[in-house]
Enzyme design. Structure first.
Site, PDB file in Angstrom:
ATOM      1  N   GLU A  48      -8.899  -2.725   6.315  1.00  0.00           N
ATOM      2  CA  GLU A  48      -7.843  -2.905   7.373  1.00  0.00           C
ATOM      3  C   GLU A  48      -8.315  -3.758   8.349  1.00  0.00           C
ATOM      4  O   GLU A  48      -9.616  -4.291   8.300  1.00  0.00           O
ATOM      5  CB  GLU A  48      -7.865  -1.331   8.057  1.00  0.00           C
ATOM      6  CG  GLU A  48      -7.263  -0.487   7.263  1.00  0.00           C
ATOM      7  CD  GLU A  48      -6.910   0.904   7.705  1.00  0.00           C
ATOM      8  OE1 GLU A  48      -6.292   0.907   8.757  1.00  0.00           O
ATOM      9  OE2 GLU A  48      -7.014   2.234   7.390  1.00  0.00           O
TER      10      GLU A  48
ATOM     11  N   HIS B 128       0.850  -1.127   0.135  1.00  0.00           N
ATOM     12  CA  HIS B 128       0.045   0.028   0.050  1.00  0.00           C
ATOM     13  C   HIS B 128       0.929   1.191   0.033  1.00  0.00           C
ATOM     14  O   HIS B 128       0.754   2.044  -0.804  1.00  0.00           O
ATOM     15  CB  HIS B 128      -0.983  -0.009   1.179  1.00  0.00           C
ATOM     16  CG  HIS B 128      -1.636   1.201   1.345  1.00  0.00           C
ATOM     17  ND1 HIS B 128      -2.690   1.580   0.503  1.00  0.00           N
ATOM     18  CD2 HIS B 128      -1.551   2.276   2.370  1.00  0.00           C
ATOM     19  CE1 HIS B 128      -3.192   2.933   0.819  1.00  0.00           C
ATOM     20  NE2 HIS B 128      -2.647   2.969   2.168  1.00  0.00           N
TER      21      HIS B 128
ATOM     22  N   LYS C 297     -10.725  11.979   6.937  1.00  0.00           N
ATOM     23  CA  LYS C 297     -10.618  10.879   7.584  1.00  0.00           C
ATOM     24  C   LYS C 297     -11.689  10.635   8.562  1.00  0.00           C
ATOM     25  O   LYS C 297     -12.273   9.665   8.871  1.00  0.00           O
ATOM     26  CB  LYS C 297      -9.095  10.223   8.249  1.00  0.00           C
ATOM     27  CG  LYS C 297      -8.159  10.251   6.806  1.00  0.00           C
ATOM     28  CD  LYS C 297      -8.273   8.802   6.394  1.00  0.00           C
ATOM     29  CE  LYS C 297      -6.779   8.553   5.443  1.00  0.00           C
ATOM     30  NZ  LYS C 297      -6.925   7.201   4.979  1.00  0.00           N
TER      31      LYS C 297
ATOM     32  N   ASP D 265     -11.809   2.069   7.024  1.00  0.00           N
ATOM     33  CA  ASP D 265     -11.390   3.320   7.233  1.00  0.00           C
ATOM     34  C   ASP D 265     -11.623   4.243   6.060  1.00  0.00           C
ATOM     35  O   ASP D 265     -10.923   4.588   5.195  1.00  0.00           O
ATOM     36  CB  ASP D 265      -9.720   3.473   7.509  1.00  0.00           C
ATOM     37  CG  ASP D 265      -9.439   4.900   8.158  1.00  0.00           C
ATOM     38  OD1 ASP D 265     -10.196   5.379   8.800  1.00  0.00           O
ATOM     39  OD2 ASP D 265      -8.143   5.086   7.979  1.00  0.00           O
TER      40      ASP D 265
ATOM     41  N   GLU E  90     -10.852   1.850   2.832  1.00  0.00           N
ATOM     42  CA  GLU E  90      -9.634   1.355   3.178  1.00  0.00           C
ATOM     43  C   GLU E  90      -9.652   0.014   4.057  1.00  0.00           C
ATOM     44  O   GLU E  90     -10.379  -0.049   4.919  1.00  0.00           O
ATOM     45  CB  GLU E  90      -8.872   2.361   3.952  1.00  0.00           C
ATOM     46  CG  GLU E  90      -8.250   3.343   3.382  1.00  0.00           C
ATOM     47  CD  GLU E  90      -7.106   4.352   3.905  1.00  0.00           C
ATOM     48  OE1 GLU E  90      -7.172   4.259   5.174  1.00  0.00           O
ATOM     49  OE2 GLU E  90      -6.487   4.891   3.280  1.00  0.00           O
TER      50      GLU E  90
HETATM   51 CA    CA Z   1      -6.285   4.370   7.398  1.00  0.00          CA
END
Ligand code: CA
Length: 412
Positions: A196, A129, A248, A228, A194
């Site tokens: 995760e 990533h 975010k 995320d 995202e």
């Molecule tokens: Ca993240």
């Protein structure tokens, strides 16, 4: 291990799993539960039968609306309770066998946020990533920044907006800088996920003390899947020089069942060689990566699903023990219920990239969906579903899923 409880063969929630969660039944009262197959184990009721007496868990704990207080009792108690239930479910003469009240069908319960999350830290621990992002936005030849192989890069995220699977997400609004004009306030045009995994901290450390990699596992209670959500255009304009902020903080979603770290032992594998060698406080013994299959599905408004990413948690360059050791090396304290997210988990192959930013290579390529439409980033009405599971030698332990639908932006 063989349970008398019927669990269909491919279930994430086998006898080896037994994860923790907060649910409510038809009366709406939140309480602690554990999952087996497609049923929730009513822990308050099980405790009332006297089965768990040796651990002296106060009765009120089973009826809390969060797991923090239970987790804070310590691993001896939490693992002990889980072991007893596992043994009971394998014992043909168990008291639980004829107690229908102990088991509630999943389709008659609502799952809730399992924790009060005190602090949330987001790492950046997948080399694939970090390399992809570096190639796209910086130097294709030197994609990784000079610090990357020396420390697990991270930043402090926002805990208040972490929500449980099933919570819909409004497209966030923020400042965007079009290429040829002054910044504007607008709904994001580059909404992303995202992929995760989130580590749930299960033990407090005191301010000024450090947790070594040898001791770090004692501080890890379990894991969840972590989406995320990210707004790439907001992030791009705001992040210099202090890092991600409103791009975010609008939401992150977690799966509702916390899988205890003990249930994942079976899936441990060796991590990658770390070259150059890391400083002593980041060295560790044994295998601490986990072979967990990960996938991301985009479900369109018409309920047509496309798997857009297949990745694996084993690809992580920095493991959880190293993240904990690094997090506390300056004396920063940990609290029960903190979450440390792994960072986006990408693999080497193009279909293993854990974000749309990478899958569409910065919006340059289209991601083909099974309904015939294409995406570069998420559209309103899209639902993102992430799954994670280990499956090895006939033992399956999974997380179920984390799911969230994209709603239109709130009025400007
Ligand atoms: Ca993240």
């Amino acid at each position: 291990m063989k349970s008398w409880k019927e669990v269909y063969a491919d279930s994430d929630f086998s006898i080896y799993n037994l994860p923790w969660g907060i649910y409510s039944g038809p009366d709406g009262r939140k309480q602690m539960g554990m999952r087996i197959g497609d049923e929730v184990i009513n822990l308050g009721y099980v405790a009332s039968l006297g089965i768990l007496d040796e651990y002296k868990v106060p009765t009120t704990i089973w009826y809390r609306d969060q797991l923090n207080d239970f987790i804070a009792l310590g691993k001896k108690t939490t693992s002990g309770v889980r072991n007893i239930i596992q043994q009971e479910l394998c014992n043909d003469r168990s008291k639980l066998k004829d107690k229908a009240q102990a088991f509630i069908p999943m389709d008659s319960v609502t799952m809730h946020m399992p924790l009060i999350v005190g602090d949330y830290t987001d790492f950046y621990s997948s080399i694939e990533h970090a390399t992809n992002v570096g190639k796209m936005f910086r130097d294709p030849e030197n994609a990784l920044l000079p610090n990357w192989k020396h420390l697990p890069v991270g930043y402090h995220g926002r805990a208040s907006s972490i929500v449980v699977s099933g919570t819909d997400i409004h497209r966030p609004i923020g400042q965007i800088k079009p290429p040829d004009s002054a910044p504007i306030l607008s709904p994001t045009q580059r909404l992303d996920f995202e992929l995760e995994m989130g580590t749930i901290i299960g033990k407090q450390s005191s301010l000024g003390s450090r947790v070594s990699t040898d001791k770090a596992r004692d501080y890890i209670f379990g894991m969840v899947i972590f989406n995320d959500w990210s707004a790439r255009d907001i992030q791009k304009w705001e992040y210099v020089p202090l890092g991600p902020f409103l791009g975010k903080s609008f939401a992150s979603s977690i799966s509702p069942w916390i899988v205890p770290i003990e249930a994942l032992e079976h899936f441990k594998v060796q991590g990658p060689d770390q070259e150059p060698p890391v400083l002593d406080y980041l060295k560790y013994k044994g295998d601490h990566n986990y072979d967990l299959h990960l996938e991301v599905i985009i479900r369109t408004k018409e309920n047509i699903d496309t798997v857009v990413c297949r990745s694996n948690f084993k690809y992580m360059y920095w493991n959880m023990l190293q993240q904990v050791a690094h997090h506390t090396v300056n004396g920063c304290n940990l609290n029960v219920g903190d979450i440390m997210a792994s960072g986006t988990i990408s693999g080497k192959d193009i279909d293993s990239y854990g974000s749309m930013l990478e899958l569409s290579w910065g919006g340059k390529n289209f991601i083909q969906l099974n309904d015939g439409t294409q995406r570069t980033f998420l559209e309103n009405g899209d639902t993102v579903i992430m799954r994670a599971y280990g499956d090895k030698n006939g033992v399956k332990v999974g997380f179920g899923s984390v799911k969230g639908k994209v709603l239109e932006a709130m009025p400007l």
